[in-house]
Design an enzyme around this catalytic site. Structure first.
Site, PDB file in Angstrom:
ATOM      1  N   ARG A 169       6.809   9.923   8.064  1.00 25.78           N
ATOM      2  CA  ARG A 169       7.119   9.389   6.569  1.00 25.78           C
ATOM      3  C   ARG A 169       6.206  10.009   5.558  1.00 25.78           C
ATOM      4  O   ARG A 169       6.691  10.295   4.396  1.00 25.78           O
ATOM      5  CB  ARG A 169       6.436   7.696   6.294  1.00 25.78           C
TER       6      ARG A 169
ATOM      7  N   GLU B 289       0.843  -1.127   0.116  1.00 22.33           N
ATOM      8  CA  GLU B 289      -0.295  -0.421   0.139  1.00 22.33           C
ATOM      9  C   GLU B 289       1.441   1.256   0.132  1.00 22.33           C
ATOM     10  O   GLU B 289       0.292   2.736  -0.898  1.00 22.33           O
ATOM     11  CB  GLU B 289      -0.568   0.338   1.310  1.00 22.33           C
ATOM     12  N   ASP B 290       1.902   1.521   0.503  1.00 22.87           N
ATOM     13  CA  ASP B 290       2.559   2.477   0.839  1.00 22.87           C
ATOM     14  C   ASP B 290       3.313   2.970  -0.128  1.00 22.87           C
ATOM     15  O   ASP B 290       3.903   4.186  -0.197  1.00 22.87           O
ATOM     16  CB  ASP B 290       3.891   2.070   1.687  1.00 22.87           C
TER      17      ASP B 290
ATOM     18  N   ARG C  62      12.811   2.045   1.868  1.00 17.97           N
ATOM     19  CA  ARG C  62      11.709   1.737   0.900  1.00 17.97           C
ATOM     20  C   ARG C  62      11.391   2.300  -0.073  1.00 17.97           C
ATOM     21  O   ARG C  62      10.873   2.148  -1.033  1.00 17.97           O
ATOM     22  CB  ARG C  62      10.152   1.720   2.213  1.00 17.97           C
TER      23      ARG C  62
ATOM     24  N   CYS D 199      -2.233  -2.379   4.569  1.00 16.95           N
ATOM     25  CA  CYS D 199      -0.443  -1.731   4.579  1.00 16.95           C
ATOM     26  C   CYS D 199      -0.826  -3.156   3.238  1.00 16.95           C
ATOM     27  O   CYS D 199       0.317  -2.772   2.339  1.00 16.95           O
ATOM     28  CB  CYS D 199       0.302  -2.731   5.308  1.00 16.95           C
TER      29      CYS D 199
ATOM     30  N   HIS E  47       1.001   5.600  10.577  1.00 16.07           N
ATOM     31  CA  HIS E  47       0.470   5.997   9.158  1.00 16.07           C
ATOM     32  C   HIS E  47      -0.708   6.834   9.889  1.00 16.07           C
ATOM     33  O   HIS E  47      -1.110   6.829  10.932  1.00 16.07           O
ATOM     34  CB  HIS E  47       0.115   5.059   8.390  1.00 16.07           C
TER      35      HIS E  47
HETATM   36  C1  CIR Z   1       7.630   0.390   7.733  1.00 12.90           C
HETATM   37  O1  CIR Z   1       7.819   0.778   9.223  1.00 12.90           O
HETATM   38  O2  CIR Z   1       7.167   0.952   7.156  1.00 12.90           O
HETATM   39  C2  CIR Z   1       6.797  -1.377   8.087  1.00 12.90           C
HETATM   40  N1  CIR Z   1       7.431  -1.986   9.072  1.00 12.90           N
HETATM   41  C3  CIR Z   1       5.299  -1.535   8.378  1.00 12.90           C
HETATM   42  C4  CIR Z   1       4.671  -0.511   7.424  1.00 12.90           C
HETATM   43  C5  CIR Z   1       2.836  -0.380   7.086  1.00 12.90           C
HETATM   44  N2  CIR Z   1       2.641   0.252   6.029  1.00 12.90           N
HETATM   45  C6  CIR Z   1       1.179   0.835   6.258  1.00 12.90           C
HETATM   46  O3  CIR Z   1       0.306   0.799   7.653  1.00 12.90           O
HETATM   47  N3  CIR Z   1      -0.060   1.393   5.044  1.00 12.90           N
END
Ligand code: CIR
Length: 260
Positions: free
Chosen positions: A137, A71-72, A91, A255, A168
């Site tokens: 972020r 999702e990110d 990332r 996510c 988030h």
């Molecule tokens: C992070 O810290 O980026 C990952 N371990 C978790 C990302 C979770 N993503 C989201 O909530 N969309």
């Protein structure tokens, strides 16, 4: 006609990699277990498919231990997809790995460019607008760039704020239908959901706030019975997914997929 905020014909997911123990986390509560994470991921994909949607399952990426949190990397809108620019340096490279799949699904693919940062987990698309939470972020430059593309595509975008210490924006809220939000009390108290119908997660069950409405279903993390009851009573059909291992990496239901 489908309501694009919660009715979808496709989703993209990525299977967890063997390197998940290197995934980012705010607090170390132990490493996730790959086998149980794969089992939970399979249950998640099966739930999406049970609604009649097509699910594109991408291969694990050992070089990117957080890449299952697809999702990110992008925002999918009816007009096109927008490639994000994650604020977590480890990332950033996930976006190029996702791009070819999105270019295969959409004619129109735009991208957030340097210097801004923005992650999909900070973006909630409702029936009437796009809410973007500034966070560790997602910065002002990233929001401004997304706002320009959103305006071009006819969406109104509102900048809001992710609570201190929360990864988030959507860690603390989810869309249940075009005008209903599931939220923690702490996020709702900021006033950002004025005008919406808001359901609160139960006290002590804040981790249940990251859920997804996907067609006829609401996918939520298992183990939050009082919030499950709130949603059932409100008329939603719930599927509970084991989120124990993803939670160790601050991940949840939203996510794990891109939905469009
Ligand atoms: C992070 O810290 O980026 C990952 N371990 C978790 C990302 C979770 N993503 C989201 O909530 N969309």
């Amino acid at each position: 006609m489908k309501n694009p905020s919660f009715e979808f014909s496709r989703a993209i997911t990525r299977r967890p990699a063997s390197t998940i123990a290197n995934g980012l986390r705010a607090e170390d509560i132990g490493n996730p277990d790959l086998d149980s994470m794969l089992a939970a991921h399979a249950a998640y994909v099966a739930a999406l498919r049970s609604t009649g949607a097509e699910v594109i399952e991408l291969e694990p990426l050992d070089a990117f231990p957080d890449a299952q949190f697809v999702e990110d990397t992008a925002l999918c809108l009816p007009q096109g997809a927008i490639l994000m620019r994650p604020g977590a340096p480890s990332r950033l490279g996930e976006v190029a790995e996702m791009a070819p799949t999105l270019r295969g699904c959409y004619e129109n693919v735009r991208e957030i460019k340097s210097p801004g940062h923005i992650e999909g987990g900070d973006i909630l698309v409702t029936g009437s607008e796009i809410l973007v939470g500034r966070s560790d972020r997602t910065d002002a430059a990233g929001v401004a760039e997304l706002a320009a593309i959103a305006a071009e595509w006819g969406h109104s975008l509102r900048e809001v704020f992710t609570p201190e210490g929360v990864l988030h924006f959507k860690t603390d809220c989810s869309l249940m239908d075009a005008e209903t939000i599931l939220s923690t009390k702490r996020l709702d108290a900021s006033g950002c959901f004025e005008g919406y119908r808001v359901l609160h997660v139960a006290e002590g069950e804040e981790a249940a706030a990251n859920a997804i409405r996907f067609n006829n279903l609401v996918l939520m993390a298992a183990g939050f019975p009082r919030t499950a009851e709130v949603l059932s009573k409100a008329g939603y059909e719930i599927v509970e997914i084991d989120n124990t291992d993803c939670a160790k990496l601050d991940g949840g239901m939203s996510c794990l997929s891109l939905r469009f």
